[in-house]
Design an enzyme around this catalytic site. Structure first.
Site, PDB file in Angstrom:
ATOM      1  N   LYS A 289       9.746  -0.794  21.815  1.00 39.74           N
ATOM      2  CA  LYS A 289       9.131  -2.094  22.075  1.00 39.74           C
ATOM      3  C   LYS A 289       9.251  -2.957  20.825  1.00 39.74           C
ATOM      4  O   LYS A 289       8.628  -2.672  19.802  1.00 39.74           O
ATOM      5  CB  LYS A 289       7.656  -1.957  22.447  1.00 39.74           C
ATOM      6  CG  LYS A 289       7.071  -3.288  22.985  1.00 39.74           C
ATOM      7  CD  LYS A 289       5.566  -3.376  22.879  1.00 39.74           C
ATOM      8  CE  LYS A 289       5.122  -3.938  21.567  1.00 39.74           C
ATOM      9  NZ  LYS A 289       5.469  -5.368  21.363  1.00 39.74           N
TER      10      LYS A 289
ATOM     11  N   GLY B  31       3.715  -1.263  11.355  1.00 42.31           N
ATOM     12  CA  GLY B  31       2.859  -2.420  11.589  1.00 42.31           C
ATOM     13  C   GLY B  31       1.624  -2.356  10.720  1.00 42.31           C
ATOM     14  O   GLY B  31       1.615  -1.732   9.656  1.00 42.31           O
TER      15      GLY B  31
ATOM     16  N   GLU C 114       4.245   3.805   9.460  1.00 40.78           N
ATOM     17  CA  GLU C 114       4.577   3.041   8.246  1.00 40.78           C
ATOM     18  C   GLU C 114       3.769   1.754   8.335  1.00 40.78           C
ATOM     19  O   GLU C 114       4.049   0.881   9.150  1.00 40.78           O
ATOM     20  CB  GLU C 114       6.077   2.767   8.183  1.00 40.78           C
ATOM     21  CG  GLU C 114       6.544   2.327   6.805  1.00 40.78           C
ATOM     22  CD  GLU C 114       6.683   0.821   6.703  1.00 40.78           C
ATOM     23  OE1 GLU C 114       5.761   0.204   6.114  1.00 40.78           O
ATOM     24  OE2 GLU C 114       7.661   0.269   7.193  1.00 40.78           O
TER      25      GLU C 114
ATOM     26  N   CYS D  60       5.852  -5.505   4.190  1.00 43.47           N
ATOM     27  CA  CYS D  60       4.766  -4.546   3.984  1.00 43.47           C
ATOM     28  C   CYS D  60       4.727  -4.031   2.546  1.00 43.47           C
ATOM     29  O   CYS D  60       3.655  -3.682   2.034  1.00 43.47           O
ATOM     30  CB  CYS D  60       4.897  -3.376   4.953  1.00 43.47           C
ATOM     31  SG  CYS D  60       6.529  -2.601   4.945  1.00 43.47           S
TER      32      CYS D  60
ATOM     33  N   GLU E 237      -4.316  -7.212   2.451  1.00 42.63           N
ATOM     34  CA  GLU E 237      -2.935  -7.657   2.659  1.00 42.63           C
ATOM     35  C   GLU E 237      -2.928  -9.053   3.271  1.00 42.63           C
ATOM     36  O   GLU E 237      -3.522  -9.293   4.322  1.00 42.63           O
ATOM     37  CB  GLU E 237      -2.217  -6.672   3.577  1.00 42.63           C
ATOM     38  CG  GLU E 237      -0.744  -6.930   3.711  1.00 42.63           C
ATOM     39  CD  GLU E 237      -0.044  -5.859   4.547  1.00 42.63           C
ATOM     40  OE1 GLU E 237       1.123  -5.576   4.261  1.00 42.63           O
ATOM     41  OE2 GLU E 237      -0.680  -5.324   5.471  1.00 42.63           O
TER      42      GLU E 237
END
Length: 781
Positions: free
Chosen positions: A190, A242, A264, A298, A393
């Site tokens: 997806k 994500g 991750e 990320c 973040e």
């Protein structure tokens, strides 16, 4: 802009890339896309839009998958599984090679489509994302070819459900699909809701390559589609890239299901600059670290940590460099910073920065486009390590910073976060660089460079940045599992009785915490009976506070991880020597506890196992990866940290030693919960530890209920991993508890393990007892 104006100003003139072919490809599909299932396209329903974030224009209408679409995709993948594995390594290698070649042939189309859909500068799509995606398919074609020889006894998981983010749509697809296919799995992928177009173009590539039907399936839609895919009973492995909150939810959703999982997740990566660094190079590296892909990375170097002596100069020169960054149409090859992926993400960035009340904010003196989702490069200095923007973040072009005085302080500040994905450090002193790099809590460390990636070097994090690696041998192994199927677990029940003690001089075994025997906090104990009902002794019942004390002792023994493998090997051999001297005593104890007549066999197996891990202690090495740039990527094996383990019930000594051995050998500290049914073998064993030079806190042994203590260990924020080999299936409870800080877990999923056989020792235990940190060191000109 005329040529004369360009020479007068020395500004770059516009160099737009044509979007014609990419737009024509979209139009050729009717500007409406269904999903790619079983090698065919489903009917397009046009339920949501893919938009160009640089101007807001709609590129295409896409289809929101419904439950039956997921069912069809998983069923197609399941049907194709046997055929994919049956191709053999060479057969799979040929398809992966074909895909790699087709990606090269259509590289410009992919690059332009990626920039249109995502908003990143075309230079980044063209020069970084697409070539690296190609590299992953080439690399994993080789992995497929070598799998049978280099990963003997391993086989594919089956059907992999893969969910990728919007920041690197094609590259993340390659990171996941390439190793999955190389190992013989089939895939349901997806893509992100915002950026599905290159995944759909990739589906075309699969058809062109002649990939068998059902091997790759692509479903589109929002987070609900991904959620349904994760929980689908037909999925054998889940791979997700994500945000940390979503990763935590996936860990909870898959708990106890037996599905393999790699995550991750997010990061707040430190960018450390020492006073002896090449400042100009460090600033150029920082531009790449935080403003590459608009900071939507990320592993972005989003926390600037500069040594005080150069901080003022560094910040001044950095601001001047920020003012030279070029923003605008991402299809312009002269553009440095493109568009934020979506108005929702732009609003999130703005809200986080606007809510900050600390430090000094500087926004680059650049002209923002009049339309589209753009945010100026921003620097916020003078923050404290505890400030929200230093911890959370942002996922945008915002750099936050503080200063440090000493190398030790730099490490403390860098590690002062719940994340652990990547880190960068700049120093002209190689001694400083190689001293600091291993101390940083990160899965990847870049020295005098940043954002270096390759398919040969695994990428992934520690702490709440997730677990597992993508790329390299570690990434390939994550898409395989041991061959065969273990027998179903059978619970081992403690014997009961009402007879008196065999020895009138009663002894209650204590807990073993911090190198000392300790009474249980609750003051409770229970009788341990033999198979004929005789009372063999009493054992302490540990509670939450005892776990806390044991974990605290283990944390205090952190220096064990810094000792040499040679020293750890000597101590493991010494334990084996002392156990051998009391072999008859332990054999008799095991037979009295279990009623079996193989006590001597179990003791000898335990001695042999200690020798095995003594042998491995100074031999389980990392690698130097062959990456295609002038650098080495050092894959260093590091201890996981504090491991909580629930030992096998049936083999009370061998099950204990088989876990202590690899954990100690690799430099970990353990909190062991002994066999619940036959705990006295473990409490006898700590007498061996006391006489074998084992530092206090390296091994801690508790006795009591596996069910109660498993949850406490899984919930504990200072426990780095939990292993369960209990005869009670505690897998779900442990994995749910582990979601809080995303600690590593290794559970039996209701299956037996043969502790006397090959599966009772070896590389699987050593892999679980280590993290791989890739340290990149550039060299030469």
């Amino acid at each position: 802009m005329t040529v004369k104006e360009i020479f007068d100003t020395m500004d770059y003139g516009p160099a737009p890339e044509s979007a014609g072919d990419a737009l024509a490809w979209i139009v050729d599909q009717g500007s409406r896309f269904g999903m790619y299932i079983n090698g065919d396209w489903t009917a397009a329903r046009g339920e949501f839009h893919s938009r160009n974030p640089a101007n807001g224009e709609t590129l295409a209408d896409l289809t929101q998958a419904i439950p039956t679409d997921n069912d069809d995709a998983v069923a197609a993948a399941r049907a194709a599984k046997q055929g994919s594995a049956g191709l053999g390594g060479h057969g799979r290698a040929r398809y992966l090679y074909a895909i790699a070649r087709l990606l090269q042939k259509h590289s410009r189309l992919f690059a332009v489509l990626e920039t249109l859909d995502n908003g990143k500068p075309i230079r980044e799509s063209r020069d970084i994302d697409i070539p690296l995606a190609q590299r992953h398919f080439y690399y994993h074609a080789g992995m497929a070819q070598l799998m049978a020889a280099e990963l003997p006894g391993r086989e594919a998981h089956g059907v992999c459900g893969q969910i990728i983010p919007w920041n690197f749509p094609l590259l993340m697809l390659a990171w996941k699909i390439a190793p999955a296919l190389a190992a013989g799995n089939t895939v349901v992928l997806k893509p992100a809701e915002y950026t599905s177009l290159t995944a759909l173009l990739f589906a075309d590539i699969c058809t062109q390559a002649g990939l068998p039907r059902g091997v790759v399936n692509i479903v589109t839609g929002d987070g609900e589609v991904g959620e349904a895919l994760v929980s689908h009973p037909g999925i054998d492995k889940v791979a997700f890239t994500g945000s940390t909150p979503v990763g935590r939810a996936i860990r909870t959703a898959t708990a106890g299901s037996g599905k393999a999982l790699t995550l991750e997740l997010g990061g707040k990566s430190p960018y450390i600059v020492f006073e002896d660094a090449d400042i100009d190079s460090a600033i150029e590296g920082l531009v790449d670290a935080i403003w590459f892909n608009q900071g939507q990375v990320c592993c972005a170097g989003s926390r600037l940590i500069v040594q005080e002596g150069i901080a003022e100069t560094f910040h001044s020169r950095l601001r001047a460099r920020m003012d030279k960054l070029r923003m605008g149409n991402p299809l312009d090859k002269c553009i440095d910073v493109g568009a934020i992926v979506d108005p929702v993400q732009l609003q999130t960035i703005s809200k986080m920065v606007d809510s900050n009340t600390s430090g000094e904010i500087y926004r680059a003196n650049v002209e923002l486009p009049s339309e589209g989702c753009f945010y100026p490069p921003t620097l916020i200095t003078g923050l404290h390590p505890s400030d929200a923007l230093m911890q959370d973040e942002i996922f945008g072009p915002v750099l936050v910073g503080t200063t440090f005085r000493t190398p030790e302080e730099a490490v403390q500040i860098a590690n002062n976060t719940r994340y652990g994905l990547a880190a960068t450090l700049w120093s002209e002193n190689i001694n400083v660089a190689l001293d600091i790099a291993p101390k940083l809590a990160a899965g990847v460390v870049w020295i005098n460079g940043t954002n270096m990636f390759d398919a040969a070097a695994g990428f992934g994090g520690v702490r709440e940045s997730g677990f597992g690696r993508e790329g390299g041998w570690e990434g390939m192994s994550a898409y395989t599992r041991p061959g065969g199927k273990a027998d179903k677990l059978e619970e081992v029940i403690a014997f009961k009785g009402d007879a008196g003690p065999s020895d009138p001089l009663d002894r209650t075994a204590k807990l073993y915490v911090g190198g000392k025997q300790a009474r249980p906090d609750g003051g409770y104990s229970r009788g341990v009976h033999g198979p004929e009902g005789a009372l063999l002794g009493h054992v302490s019942l540990a509670n939450r506070k005892d776990v806390r004390n044991a974990v605290e002792a283990a944390k205090g023994a952190a220096s064990w991880g810094a000792t040499t493998g040679h020293l750890r090997a000597q101590i493991l051999y010494y334990i084996a020597e002392n156990l051998s001297a009391r072999a008859d005593e332990f054999a008799n104890r095991i037979e009295a506890l279990t009623g079996r007549k193989d006590g001597a066999r179990e003791v000898q197996a335990a001695i042999s196992r200690l020798f095995t891990y003594g042998a491995w202690a100074d031999k389980f090495d990392g690698q130097v990866h062959n990456v295609p740039i002038r650098a080495v990527a050092l894959a260093m094996r590091e201890p996981v940290g504090v491991i909580g383990a629930l030992c096998d019930d049936a083999q009370p000594l061998l099950g204990l030693v088989s876990v202590i051995g690899p954990a100690m050998a690799m430099g970990n500290r353990t909190v062991m919960v002994a066999s619940e049914a036959f705990p006295l073998a473990a409490t006898d064993f700590y007498q061996i530890l006391e006489t074998s030079d084992v530092p206090g806190g390296v091994v801690n042994i508790l006795t009591g209920s596996h069910g109660e203590l498993a949850k406490t260990l899984a919930d504990h924020m200072d426990v780095d991993a939990v292993w369960s080999f209990s005869s009670s299936d505690l897998s779900g409870a442990i994995e749910r508890g582990a979601a809080a800080n995303l600690k590593r877990t290794w559970v039996n999923n209701g299956r037996k393990r043969d502790w006397f056989g090959a599966e009772g020792e070896g590389r699987a235990f050593l892999d679980a007892a280590t993290e791989v940190k890739n340290i990149w060191v550039p060299y030469g000109a």
